[in-house]
Scaffold this active site. Structure first.
Site, PDB file in Angstrom:
ATOM      1  N   GLY A   1     -14.274  25.843 -30.068  1.00  0.00           N
ATOM      2  CA  GLY A   1     -14.555  24.395 -30.080  1.00  0.00           C
ATOM      3  C   GLY A   1     -15.220  23.914 -28.798  1.00  0.00           C
ATOM      4  O   GLY A   1     -16.311  23.324 -28.823  1.00  0.00           O
TER       5      GLY A   1
ATOM      6  N   TYR B   1       0.478  31.018 -20.582  1.00  0.00           N
ATOM      7  CA  TYR B   1      -0.792  30.278 -20.541  1.00  0.00           C
ATOM      8  C   TYR B   1      -0.917  29.487 -19.237  1.00  0.00           C
ATOM      9  O   TYR B   1      -1.962  29.496 -18.579  1.00  0.00           O
ATOM     10  CB  TYR B   1      -0.819  29.350 -21.752  1.00  0.00           C
ATOM     11  CG  TYR B   1      -2.092  28.599 -21.996  1.00  0.00           C
ATOM     12  CD1 TYR B   1      -3.139  29.170 -22.731  1.00  0.00           C
ATOM     13  CD2 TYR B   1      -2.252  27.289 -21.546  1.00  0.00           C
ATOM     14  CE1 TYR B   1      -4.300  28.455 -22.989  1.00  0.00           C
ATOM     15  CE2 TYR B   1      -3.411  26.573 -21.802  1.00  0.00           C
ATOM     16  CZ  TYR B   1      -4.433  27.155 -22.528  1.00  0.00           C
ATOM     17  OH  TYR B   1      -5.583  26.451 -22.783  1.00  0.00           O
TER      18      TYR B   1
ATOM     19  N   ASP C   1       1.980  30.740 -27.783  1.00  0.00           N
ATOM     20  CA  ASP C   1       3.032  29.824 -27.337  1.00  0.00           C
ATOM     21  C   ASP C   1       4.408  30.227 -27.843  1.00  0.00           C
ATOM     22  O   ASP C   1       4.606  30.478 -29.043  1.00  0.00           O
ATOM     23  CB  ASP C   1       2.742  28.398 -27.830  1.00  0.00           C
ATOM     24  CG  ASP C   1       1.506  27.780 -27.192  1.00  0.00           C
ATOM     25  OD1 ASP C   1       0.926  28.395 -26.276  1.00  0.00           O
ATOM     26  OD2 ASP C   1       1.140  26.665 -27.615  1.00  0.00           O
TER      27      ASP C   1
ATOM     28  N   GLY D   1       6.917  26.048 -23.461  1.00  0.00           N
ATOM     29  CA  GLY D   1       6.394  27.028 -24.433  1.00  0.00           C
ATOM     30  C   GLY D   1       5.134  27.733 -23.978  1.00  0.00           C
ATOM     31  O   GLY D   1       4.521  28.476 -24.752  1.00  0.00           O
ATOM     32  N   GLN D   2       4.721  27.507 -22.715  1.00  0.00           N
ATOM     33  CA  GLN D   2       3.445  28.098 -22.270  1.00  0.00           C
ATOM     34  C   GLN D   2       3.546  28.749 -20.885  1.00  0.00           C
ATOM     35  O   GLN D   2       2.624  28.623 -20.076  1.00  0.00           O
ATOM     36  CB  GLN D   2       2.347  27.036 -22.251  1.00  0.00           C
ATOM     37  CG  GLN D   2       1.840  26.663 -23.643  1.00  0.00           C
ATOM     38  CD  GLN D   2       0.459  26.037 -23.570  1.00  0.00           C
ATOM     39  OE1 GLN D   2       0.230  25.121 -22.797  1.00  0.00           O
ATOM     40  NE2 GLN D   2      -0.472  26.530 -24.377  1.00  0.00           N
TER      41      GLN D   2
ATOM     42  N   TYR E   1      -5.670  17.807 -23.862  1.00  0.00           N
ATOM     43  CA  TYR E   1      -5.633  18.169 -25.287  1.00  0.00           C
ATOM     44  C   TYR E   1      -6.895  17.661 -25.987  1.00  0.00           C
ATOM     45  O   TYR E   1      -7.085  16.472 -26.177  1.00  0.00           O
ATOM     46  CB  TYR E   1      -4.359  17.622 -25.931  1.00  0.00           C
ATOM     47  CG  TYR E   1      -3.133  18.436 -25.528  1.00  0.00           C
ATOM     48  CD1 TYR E   1      -2.584  19.357 -26.409  1.00  0.00           C
ATOM     49  CD2 TYR E   1      -2.574  18.325 -24.262  1.00  0.00           C
ATOM     50  CE1 TYR E   1      -1.487  20.139 -26.036  1.00  0.00           C
ATOM     51  CE2 TYR E   1      -1.474  19.096 -23.887  1.00  0.00           C
ATOM     52  CZ  TYR E   1      -0.943  20.000 -24.781  1.00  0.00           C
ATOM     53  OH  TYR E   1       0.130  20.771 -24.405  1.00  0.00           O
TER      54      TYR E   1
HETATM   55  N1  CAA Z   1      10.465  19.257 -23.365  1.00  0.00           N
HETATM   56  C1  CAA Z   1      11.792  19.438 -23.561  1.00  0.00           C
HETATM   57  N2  CAA Z   1      12.295  20.032 -24.648  1.00  0.00           N
HETATM   58  C2  CAA Z   1      11.441  20.470 -25.569  1.00  0.00           C
HETATM   59  C3  CAA Z   1      10.052  20.310 -25.433  1.00  0.00           C
HETATM   60  C4  CAA Z   1       9.571  19.667 -24.276  1.00  0.00           C
HETATM   61  N3  CAA Z   1       8.271  19.461 -24.070  1.00  0.00           N
HETATM   62  N4  CAA Z   1       9.448  20.867 -26.508  1.00  0.00           N
HETATM   63  C5  CAA Z   1      10.434  21.347 -27.298  1.00  0.00           C
HETATM   64  N5  CAA Z   1      11.636  21.083 -26.732  1.00  0.00           N
HETATM   65  C6  CAA Z   1      12.939  21.420 -27.264  1.00  0.00           C
HETATM   66  C7  CAA Z   1      13.151  20.881 -28.657  1.00  0.00           C
HETATM   67  O1  CAA Z   1      13.551  19.526 -28.605  1.00  0.00           O
HETATM   68  C8  CAA Z   1      14.266  21.788 -29.180  1.00  0.00           C
HETATM   69  O2  CAA Z   1      15.492  21.364 -28.615  1.00  0.00           O
HETATM   70  P1  CAA Z   1      16.888  21.548 -29.416  1.00  0.00           P
HETATM   71  O3  CAA Z   1      16.997  23.041 -29.653  1.00  0.00           O
HETATM   72  O4  CAA Z   1      17.887  21.012 -28.454  1.00  0.00           O
HETATM   73  O5  CAA Z   1      16.738  20.753 -30.658  1.00  0.00           O
HETATM   74  C9  CAA Z   1      13.913  23.096 -28.536  1.00  0.00           C
HETATM   75  O6  CAA Z   1      13.037  22.811 -27.430  1.00  0.00           O
HETATM   76  C10 CAA Z   1      13.150  24.033 -29.467  1.00  0.00           C
HETATM   77  O7  CAA Z   1      13.099  25.228 -28.808  1.00  0.00           O
HETATM   78  P2  CAA Z   1      12.713  26.557 -29.539  1.00  0.00           P
HETATM   79  O8  CAA Z   1      12.712  27.646 -28.528  1.00  0.00           O
HETATM   80  O9  CAA Z   1      13.530  26.715 -30.785  1.00  0.00           O
HETATM   81  O10 CAA Z   1      11.226  26.224 -29.887  1.00  0.00           O
HETATM   82  P3  CAA Z   1      10.373  26.495 -31.154  1.00  0.00           P
HETATM   83  O11 CAA Z   1      10.390  27.921 -31.456  1.00  0.00           O
HETATM   84  O12 CAA Z   1      10.679  25.494 -32.178  1.00  0.00           O
HETATM   85  O13 CAA Z   1       8.888  26.127 -30.581  1.00  0.00           O
HETATM   86  C11 CAA Z   1       7.192  25.741 -28.998  1.00  0.00           C
HETATM   87  C12 CAA Z   1       8.685  25.844 -29.252  1.00  0.00           C
HETATM   88  C13 CAA Z   1       6.444  26.982 -29.454  1.00  0.00           C
HETATM   89  C14 CAA Z   1       7.019  25.617 -27.505  1.00  0.00           C
HETATM   90  C15 CAA Z   1       6.632  24.528 -29.724  1.00  0.00           C
HETATM   91  O14 CAA Z   1       7.359  23.411 -29.302  1.00  0.00           O
HETATM   92  C16 CAA Z   1       5.176  24.284 -29.399  1.00  0.00           C
HETATM   93  O15 CAA Z   1       4.287  24.823 -30.013  1.00  0.00           O
HETATM   94  N6  CAA Z   1       4.888  23.392 -28.417  1.00  0.00           N
HETATM   95  C17 CAA Z   1       3.530  23.053 -28.011  1.00  0.00           C
HETATM   96  C18 CAA Z   1       3.090  23.881 -26.872  1.00  0.00           C
HETATM   97  C19 CAA Z   1       1.748  23.398 -26.436  1.00  0.00           C
HETATM   98  O16 CAA Z   1       1.558  22.281 -25.972  1.00  0.00           O
HETATM   99  N7  CAA Z   1       0.722  24.225 -26.591  1.00  0.00           N
HETATM  100  C20 CAA Z   1      -0.600  23.825 -26.261  1.00  0.00           C
HETATM  101  C21 CAA Z   1      -1.549  24.577 -27.140  1.00  0.00           C
HETATM  102  S1  CAA Z   1      -3.190  23.942 -26.974  1.00  0.00           S
HETATM  103  C22 CAA Z   1      -3.660  24.440 -25.465  1.00  0.00           C
HETATM  104  O17 CAA Z   1      -3.037  25.210 -24.818  1.00  0.00           O
HETATM  105  C23 CAA Z   1      -4.958  23.859 -24.969  1.00  0.00           C
HETATM  106  C24 CAA Z   1      -4.758  23.224 -23.662  1.00  0.00           C
HETATM  107  O18 CAA Z   1      -5.149  23.806 -22.657  1.00  0.00           O
HETATM  108  C25 CAA Z   1      -4.144  21.906 -23.557  1.00  0.00           C
END
Ligand code: CAA
Length: 246
Positions: free
Chosen positions: A14, A152, A93, A148-149, A184
């Site tokens: 992209g 990255y 991630d 989650g990164q 983003y």
């Molecule tokens: N802050 C605090 N807590 C968070 C959180 C955050 N930002 N995000 C998730 N959580 C918590 C949830 O509330 C949940 O809590 P509970 O268990 O107490 O309910 C817990 O974390 C979930 O944890 P899991 O380990 O079970 O997570 P999951 O397997 O469901 O997925 C993840 C976690 C993969 C990180 C998912 O949240 C995700 O994909 N997040 C987005 C990550 C992101 O921003 N990636 C960017 C991609 S694009 C890019 O990278 C381009 C760029 O340069 C910007």
């Protein structure tokens, strides 16, 4: 305008596509690598339909020997690389306590080691010609970290460390080296984030929307321009105001 040769890694994605269009629109010769020949061919046709001819070489940026061969091929076909945009990148991630070694190394290799692999064979020609522009496409998440990164964010922060060292070593050769840190942007990579997570992130952007790839390309064109000769080692944050650290 001086016509230059530009290599944008990961050009079929992209942000990469937008950078290639922008630099080609300025009159530069443009090149990119690709991995999947089927995807690459339909992308090439779409670009050609818009009048953008791209020199394309099948290369995995995690392979140093293949990158050196790619740079040689581009130099033979369209000339020595004057503008390099290290844009190729991937995500794997997951929270760190669940992250495998493969998820860690895949991201470090594709996002950070690729900068070595591609820049190393390019930099000597730039130094010999006494002109060059190198831009790393990093990320807001290299600046602020992201849940989650860990892989990255580590790679993206490392890219700017690379920028500021290379900037110092090459300043006297007419080469500038800078970083762009997008927030983003509406690309396949960001759209792969689960919708409910993405909506929460989007709500944190003061400008109130995701970025457009062209908005990143515009900054890259600025940094790679002839006039931008006294800016080096900088990191441009382009993120809709989501992160305003300095
Ligand atoms: N802050 C605090 N807590 C968070 C959180 C955050 N930002 N995000 C998730 N959580 C918590 C949830 O509330 C949940 O809590 P509970 O268990 O107490 O309910 C817990 O974390 C979930 O944890 P899991 O380990 O079970 O997570 P999951 O397997 O469901 O997925 C993840 C976690 C993969 C990180 C998912 O949240 C995700 O994909 N997040 C987005 C990550 C992101 O921003 N990636 C960017 C991609 S694009 C890019 O990278 C381009 C760029 O340069 C910007």
């Amino acid at each position: 305008m001086t016509q230059r040769t530009a290599l944008v890694t990961g050009g079929t994605g992209g942000i990469g596509s937008a950078i290639i269009r922008y630099l080609a629109g300025q009159g530069h010769r443009v090149a990119t690598n690709y991995r999947d020949p089927v995807k690459a061919e339909s992308w090439r046709q779409a670009m050609a339909a818009d009048g953008v001819e791209v020199c394309m070489v099948q290369t995995d940026v995690t392979d140093p020997k293949a990158c050196a061969a790619m740079v040689r091929e581009i130099e033979e076909k369209i000339g020595g690389v004057d503008i390099l945009v290290n844009n190729a990148g991937i995500t794997r991630d997951t929270t760190f306590h669940k992250m495998s070694y493969e998820q860690w190394t895949a991201v470090i290799n594709a996002n950070l080691n690729s900068c070595f692999n591609v820049t190393r064979p390019v930099i000597e020609g730039m130094r010999a010609r006494k002109w060059g522009r190198v831009v790393q496409i990093s990320s807001i998440n290299g600046q602020k970290g992201q849940y989650g990164q860990a892989n990255y964010a580590a790679a993206k922060a490392g890219m700017h460390g690379f920028t500021i060292s290379l900037a110092q070593e090459n300043a006297k050769f007419g080469i500038t080296v800078n970083t762009v840190s997008p927030g983003y942007v509406a690309t396949d990579m960001v759209m792969a984030v689960p919708e409910e997570v993405r909506e929460k992130i989007a709500a944190q952007i003061p400008i109130g929307r995701l970025g457009r790839p062209e908005e990143i390309a515009h900054a890259v064109a600025f940094l790679t321009g002839e006039e931008t000769a006294w800016m080096t080692g900088a990191n441009l944050s382009i993120n809709g105001g989501q992160y305003m650290g300095w």
